[in-house]
Design a protein around this motif. Structure first.
Motif, PDB file in Angstrom:
ATOM      1  N   GLN A   1       0.864  -1.166   0.000  1.00 24.31           N
ATOM      2  CA  GLN A   1       0.000   0.000   0.000  1.00 24.31           C
ATOM      3  C   GLN A   1       0.905   1.221   0.000  1.00 24.31           C
ATOM      4  O   GLN A   1       1.737   1.372   0.900  1.00 24.31           O
ATOM      5  N   VAL A   2       0.756   2.074  -0.983  1.00 28.58           N
ATOM      6  CA  VAL A   2       1.722   3.156  -1.209  1.00 28.58           C
ATOM      7  C   VAL A   2       1.020   4.516  -1.188  1.00 28.58           C
ATOM      8  O   VAL A   2      -0.201   4.599  -1.344  1.00 28.58           O
ATOM      9  N   PRO A   3       1.791   5.603  -1.036  1.00 29.16           N
ATOM     10  CA  PRO A   3       1.199   6.944  -1.093  1.00 29.16           C
ATOM     11  C   PRO A   3       0.547   7.211  -2.456  1.00 29.16           C
ATOM     12  O   PRO A   3       0.978   6.678  -3.485  1.00 29.16           O
ATOM     13  N   HIS A   4      -0.481   8.055  -2.428  1.00 30.27           N
ATOM     14  CA  HIS A   4      -1.182   8.429  -3.656  1.00 30.27           C
ATOM     15  C   HIS A   4      -0.679   9.762  -4.200  1.00 30.27           C
ATOM     16  O   HIS A   4      -1.160  10.219  -5.236  1.00 30.27           O
ATOM     17  N   LEU A   5       0.273  10.353  -3.500  1.00 23.27           N
ATOM     18  CA  LEU A   5       0.957  11.560  -3.960  1.00 23.27           C
ATOM     19  C   LEU A   5       2.448  11.273  -3.997  1.00 23.27           C
ATOM     20  O   LEU A   5       2.966  10.524  -3.164  1.00 23.27           O
TER      21      LEU A   5
ATOM     22  N   THR B   1      -0.703   6.354 -11.845  1.00 24.34           N
ATOM     23  CA  THR B   1      -0.676   4.898 -11.782  1.00 24.34           C
ATOM     24  C   THR B   1       0.198   4.488 -10.595  1.00 24.34           C
ATOM     25  O   THR B   1       1.102   5.235 -10.207  1.00 24.34           O
ATOM     26  N   ALA B   2      -0.081   3.310 -10.031  1.00 21.71           N
ATOM     27  CA  ALA B   2       0.731   2.810  -8.912  1.00 21.71           C
ATOM     28  C   ALA B   2       2.166   2.528  -9.332  1.00 21.71           C
ATOM     29  O   ALA B   2       3.053   2.409  -8.474  1.00 21.71           O
ATOM     30  N   GLU B   3       2.410   2.411 -10.624  1.00 20.71           N
ATOM     31  CA  GLU B   3       3.777   2.212 -11.119  1.00 20.71           C
ATOM     32  C   GLU B   3       4.739   3.245 -10.533  1.00 20.71           C
ATOM     33  O   GLU B   3       5.884   2.927 -10.206  1.00 20.71           O
TER      34      GLU B   3
ATOM     35  N   GLY C   1       0.165  -3.654  -6.178  1.00 24.32           N
ATOM     36  CA  GLY C   1      -0.496  -2.687  -5.316  1.00 24.32           C
ATOM     37  C   GLY C   1      -1.742  -2.132  -5.964  1.00 24.32           C
ATOM     38  O   GLY C   1      -1.813  -2.014  -7.196  1.00 24.32           O
ATOM     39  N   TYR C   2      -2.712  -1.834  -5.123  1.00 22.74           N
ATOM     40  CA  TYR C   2      -3.923  -1.153  -5.583  1.00 22.74           C
ATOM     41  C   TYR C   2      -3.828   0.323  -5.219  1.00 22.74           C
ATOM     42  O   TYR C   2      -3.435   0.667  -4.098  1.00 22.74           O
ATOM     43  N   THR C   3      -4.199   1.194  -6.155  1.00 22.99           N
ATOM     44  CA  THR C   3      -4.326   2.624  -5.870  1.00 22.99           C
ATOM     45  C   THR C   3      -5.425   3.213  -6.740  1.00 22.99           C
ATOM     46  O   THR C   3      -5.706   2.712  -7.834  1.00 22.99           O
ATOM     47  N   PRO C   4      -6.045   4.290  -6.271  1.00 21.36           N
ATOM     48  CA  PRO C   4      -6.769   5.135  -7.220  1.00 21.36           C
ATOM     49  C   PRO C   4      -5.750   5.843  -8.101  1.00 21.36           C
ATOM     50  O   PRO C   4      -4.593   6.053  -7.682  1.00 21.36           O
TER      51      PRO C   4
ATOM     52  N   ALA D   1      -6.790  -2.616 -14.818  1.00 24.03           N
ATOM     53  CA  ALA D   1      -7.497  -1.349 -14.671  1.00 24.03           C
ATOM     54  C   ALA D   1      -8.993  -1.629 -14.582  1.00 24.03           C
ATOM     55  O   ALA D   1      -9.547  -2.335 -15.419  1.00 24.03           O
ATOM     56  N   LEU D   2      -9.629  -1.071 -13.567  1.00 20.64           N
ATOM     57  CA  LEU D   2     -11.000  -1.486 -13.263  1.00 20.64           C
ATOM     58  C   LEU D   2     -12.098  -0.908 -14.150  1.00 20.64           C
ATOM     59  O   LEU D   2     -13.046  -1.633 -14.489  1.00 20.64           O
ATOM     60  N   PRO D   3     -12.073   0.374 -14.529  1.00 19.85           N
ATOM     61  CA  PRO D   3     -13.269   0.943 -15.159  1.00 19.85           C
ATOM     62  C   PRO D   3     -13.755   0.185 -16.384  1.00 19.85           C
ATOM     63  O   PRO D   3     -14.945  -0.128 -16.501  1.00 19.85           O
ATOM     64  N   ARG D   4     -12.850  -0.139 -17.291  1.00 17.83           N
ATOM     65  CA  ARG D   4     -13.298  -0.779 -18.530  1.00 17.83           C
ATOM     66  C   ARG D   4     -13.549  -2.271 -18.345  1.00 17.83           C
ATOM     67  O   ARG D   4     -14.338  -2.856 -19.082  1.00 17.83           O
TER      68      ARG D   4
END
Length: 423
Positions: free
Chosen positions: A197-201, A233-235, A258-261, A389-392
């Motif tokens: 689980q990583v920072p989103h910024l 991207t979480a990359e 990892g999962y991230t928005p 990638a979830l949306p599609r």
């Protein structure tokens, strides 16, 4: 970024390879070599001046000890001049190094030999296809209509809160979204990837490390007061965990998930093809990242492709794999395979994953190295892929699995959802 030594040795070959990207890089490569020549000569002059200064300093001490103060003072005047000269040369070296770095940041990665020539996604090469395209009932609808019909995604509410491209998932839509995230992470960890689980910024150094900066600066949300960027991207955060590392060869490969928005401005994206979940400013994605020895990265890329194929096979969705052409290849990528899911209700293919090998391109920016069996420090190879990638994927499930009675949930997801039908 490309390594200067490799550019010097392969300038013509690199220019030819980069022409697959439809760019003429010959002049830029010449500028790199010229900037490196200036950097080298500045460094050599500075080293010579510093060596003379050190030598004179030792002589001054000996002269004072032996009572030859007059000679010592003459040398002191010389060392004062050398100090001024070294200061000028250091500034010249810093400027030359910065100019070289800025030139290198402008050059994309060298495409793999198998990358087809082409200008756009229309020239990508299909290499694999699997799954039957379902025949839908006459009243079948695209996912944005299904979302409204079953009250599972509210696009208007997201617009009220933030703006277009920020949907609100609700009820079974939110549970299906959560189920997909858990399912993808479980599949990845079962395959040996360690979950993070990583920072989103991220800071600017991280953006430069993986190549989003300066190439995609206009597509990233920038928190200017703190000089931080919302991740696209979480990359970016996952790969940057290893920035500046020197690993032992027996520590590789390093495999992460990892999962991230994800947040993307998507400037200039308009039209019917971006409706609903097709193009968003915020979306969820599960990523896989690998740090590999150079000799293992090609096989690792194939393994990542097979892993994503396995997930899509379990979801029983029709998909194909494309080898991206030079004109559609990402700035940092050496070789990329895109996965596309067929949306029956929209009658079009939707990209759901990109799996890429960057060779040493990112590692050179990151200064990510390993010590090989002979004790030599070498740049590692980095790879990453959407898994997924979830949306599609969600759009494909809603559209391809719709029936007159409701939307059937793929068998693999039922244990995660707790229901088998949206109705």
């Amino acid at each position: 970024m490309l390594e200067v030594a490799h550019i010097r040795e392969n300038k013509e070959a690199f220019a030819k390879a980069l022409s697959k990207r439809n760019i003429d890089a010959a002049t830029l490569l010449d500028q790199v070599v010229a900037a490196d020549d200036l950097r080298r000569s500045s460094q050599a002059q500075l080293d010579e001046v510093l060596a003379d200064s050190n030598k004179f300093s030792k002589e001054i001490g000996m002269l004072f000890k032996s009572g030859e103060a007059q000679k010592a003072n003459i040398l002191k005047e010389k060392t004062a001049g050398l100090k001024e000269q070294s200061k000028t040369l250091q500034e010249q070296l810093n400027t030359a190094s910065e100019d070289l770095q800025n030139l290198l940041y402008q050059i994309p990665n060298i495409p793999h030999d198998s990358v087809p020539e082409g200008n756009s996604d229309e020239d990508n090469e299909e290499i694999f296809r699997k799954g039957d395209i379902p025949e839908l009932h006459e009243a079948a609808q695209p996912h944005w209509e299904l979302a409204k019909k079953y009250d599972i995604i509210d696009f208007e509410l997201g617009t009220k809160i933030a703006g277009a491209g920020f949907p609100v998932y609700k009820g079974k839509g939110a549970r299906l979204q959560r189920a997909l995230i858990a399912y993808f992470l479980d599949k990845n960890t079962e395959a040996g990837y360690t979950e993070y689980q990583v920072p989103h910024l991220v800071n600017e150094a991280s953006g430069f490390g993986t190549g989003q900066l300066p190439d995609k600066e206009g597509q990233m949300y920038h928190v200017t007061e703190d000089d931080l960027y919302l991740i696209p991207t979480a990359e970016v955060p996952v790969t940057n965990m290893f920035r500046g590392d020197l690993r032992n060869h027996n520590e590789l490969p390093i495999t992460c998930t990892g999962y991230t928005p994800c947040f993307r401005r998507e400037a200039g994206s308009y039209g019917a093809h971006v409706r609903g979940l097709n193009r968003l400013h915020q979306f969820d994605k599960v990523e896989i990242v690998r740090i590999e020895r150079p000799e293992d990265s090609a096989a690792a890329l194939d393994g990542m492709v097979d892993h994503v194929k396995m997930i899509l096979d379990e979801l029983e969705l029709p998909y194909r794999i494309l080898r991206l052409c030079g004109g559609d290849l990402g700035f940092t990528a050496h070789l990329t395979y895109d996965f596309e899911l067929f949306s029956t209700a929209q009658d079009r293919w939707l990209e759901i994953s990109s799996v890429s090998n960057f060779l040493t391109f990112q590692a050179n920016r990151l200064k990510l190295r390993f010590k090989d069996e002979d004790g030599q420090n070498k740049l590692a190879h980095t790879l990453n892929g959407s898994s997924l990638a979830l949306p599609r994927v969600l759009a494909g499930i809603l559209e391809n699995c719709q029936t007159p009675e409701g939307i059937k949930i793929p068998k693999a997801l039922i244990p995660y959802c707790g229901f088998d039908m949206i109705n």
